[in-house]
Design a protein around this motif. Structure first.
Motif, short mmCIF file in Angstrom:
data_model
loop_
_atom_site.label_atom_id
_atom_site.label_comp_id
_atom_site.label_asym_id
_atom_site.label_seq_id
_atom_site.Cartn_x
_atom_site.Cartn_y
_atom_site.Cartn_z
N ALA A 22 0.83 -1.20 0.00
CA ALA A 22 0.00 0.00 0.00
C ALA A 22 0.86 1.26 0.00
CB ALA A 22 -0.93 -0.01 1.21
N LEU A 188 -8.32 -1.49 1.38
CA LEU A 188 -7.45 -2.24 2.28
C LEU A 188 -8.35 -3.09 3.18
CD1 LEU A 188 -4.90 0.56 3.29
CD2 LEU A 188 -4.58 -1.29 1.62
N TYR A 221 -6.78 -4.87 -1.83
CA TYR A 221 -5.62 -5.48 -1.20
C TYR A 221 -6.11 -6.22 0.04
CZ TYR A 221 -2.29 -2.64 -3.95
OH TYR A 221 -1.54 -2.08 -4.96
#
Length: 228
Positions: A22, A188, A221
């Motif tokens: 990230a 995320l 992710y």
């Protein structure tokens, strides 16, 4: 194009691996945007996973003078309340780097959800397409403060949220349409508690996170969930 064709899933083997990925994604997006536009417009998420990434950003070398920071949502609490997303981001990162103060755009949620949303909509008026929006995923499938069963409000770039299923009840969120007005989106998603929401998303269930589908699609992710 189908939903899943626009949703790119990335799995990582550790918290550190997803954090570093990230971090590099954010810094690369910043370099590209500054080269193209002269500035970088990023929208931040709250939560524990973004916080770890922000702590890494606090130690990074970047062209901070050209960063402009926004928030995808915040809670209607006092400015210094521990559960304010803006306070978390400042404590973890923004207070430690040389982004000009007038380029850090906190949501004035302390004004209440109606007045604060109006003020933030004015802040966003005329702002170009975002470069990168960071989002999380709740166990119920929510993202930003777009919750299941709530009517999606796209009347302005920033809108009030009432009766949030997670306290506090009053919040402010950037609207679905404005979150979709971005070049890149990075979700995320960490922890086994997110498994059901991920399964629903991948099965095509219309959870709130699926409202976010900008033209370039989204990247998710993941760590700690299984992608069947």
């Amino acid at each position: 194009m189908s939903l899943n064709a626009q949703t790119r899933w990335h799995t990582f083997q550790s918290q550190e691996e997803i954090n570093q990925a990230a971090l590099h994604r954010i810094l690369a997006a910043a370099d590209a945007a500054i080269a193209k536009y002269g500035n970088f417009l990023i929208v931040l998420a709250g939560g524990s996973t973004p916080k770890a990434v922000y702590q890494l950003l606090a130690k990074a070398d970047a062209d901070w003078a050209n960063w402009h920071v926004y928030h995808n949502d915040d809670r209607c609490l006092p400015v210094d309340h521990v559960e304010r997303n803006s306070k978390m981001a400042r404590d973890a990162w923004l207070s430690h780097v040389a982004i000009p103060e007038h380029q850090i755009h906190d949501i004035p949620a302390e004004l209440g959800n109606v007045d604060g949303a109006k003020a933030y909509a004015q802040t966003l008026a005329g702002v170009r397409t975002f470069d990168l929006v960071i989002l999380g995923l709740g166990e119920d499938g929510h993202t930003a403060s777009l919750f299941p069963g709530h009517v999606v409000n796209n009347t302005a770039d920033a809108v009030p949220v009432y009766h949030s299923p997670k306290p506090p009840a009053d919040r402010i969120t950037i609207s679905q349409d404005r979150l979709n007005n971005t070049h890149e989106v990075m979700f995320l998603v960490t922890g086994a508690g997110k498994q059901e929401a991920v399964d629903q998303w991948r099965a095509g269930v219309a959870i709130p996170a699926t409202l976010i589908q900008p033209p370039q699609g989204v990247d998710v992710y993941c760590f700690g969930v299984q992608l069947a």
